[in-house]
Design an enzyme around this catalytic site. Structure first.
Site, PDB file in Angstrom:
ATOM      1  CB  THR A 244      -0.914   0.013   1.244  1.00 45.98           C
ATOM      2  OG1 THR A 244      -1.955   0.949   1.024  1.00 45.98           O
ATOM      3  CG2 THR A 244      -0.170   0.382   2.498  1.00 45.98           C
TER       4      THR A 244
ATOM      5  CB  CYS B 206       3.755   1.926  -6.568  1.00 45.56           C
ATOM      6  SG  CYS B 206       3.744   0.472  -5.505  1.00 45.56           S
TER       7      CYS B 206
ATOM      8  CB  THR C 178       0.183   2.425  -4.864  1.00 50.27           C
ATOM      9  OG1 THR C 178       1.129   1.965  -3.895  1.00 50.27           O
ATOM     10  CG2 THR C 178      -0.478   3.690  -4.347  1.00 50.27           C
TER      11      THR C 178
END
Length: 183
Positions: free
Chosen positions: A13, A171, A174
């Site tokens: 995350t 990312c 994410t």
């Protein structure tokens, strides 16, 4: 640890905490990844803690471990009433209780005055610049937040949200489904 190394643990995350103009904002993305699969896109990894919601907290790492840490931290916060003291007391327990030593999570916590990272090893770290960034996209979000703080007049809440969005573009663990809390 690379989030994909253990496909049976929910990992990854991005959480960021930013301070500006007497305000602090904590933001997180909504993606939950199990191994190489996105399991959920709208998880809420940022919340208010304490009797009056005076502490903001976000987690990165194994979800079940993070919820355990949230509960333990909130109990310390209720008992001691002060962010730093609660974090240090949790860290003491973390180092002495064997069951806590195996938790794979990080917490980012902030109140009106202080921002802290509580690590999976029981460390408590206060960043020197007031910015916290944890999780798989943390370094991307940190870079974005530093640039936005240095070169714009955006408020803390906007910077935190935009930093998560930028990390979400880079990312794979994410996304851009941002939840922000502000004090």
């Amino acid at each position: 640890m690379d989030p994909s190394q253990n496909p049976n643990i929910v990992h990854a995350t991005t959480i960021i905490s930013v301070r500006r103009g007497g305000h602090v904002a904590v933001a997180g993305d909504g993606q939950v990844t199990l191994g190489h699969t996105v399991m959920k896109g709208n998880a809420r990894k940022v919340r208010r803690l304490g009797r009056e919601g005076q502490v903001l907290a976000g987690f990165a790492g194994a979800a079940a471990d993070a919820f355990t840490l949230f509960e333990l931290f909130e109990a310390k916060l209720d008992k001691h009433g002060q962010l730093t003291r609660a974090a240090v007391e949790l860290a003491k327990d973390w180092r002495t209780e064997r069951r806590l030593g195996k938790l794979e999570a990080l917490l980012a916590v902030a109140d009106k005055e202080t921002s802290l990272i509580i690590s999976g090893t029981g460390d408590v770290v206060e960043p020197e610049d007031g910015i916290i960034a944890i999780g798989s996209g943390g370094s991307y979000a940190l870079s974005a937040a530093r640039a936005l703080l240095a070169h714009t007049q955006l408020d803390a809440k906007t910077i935190a949200a935009e930093a998560i969005n930028i990390a979400g573009d880079i990312c794979i663990y994410t996304n851009r489904n941002v939840v922000v809390e502000e004090l």
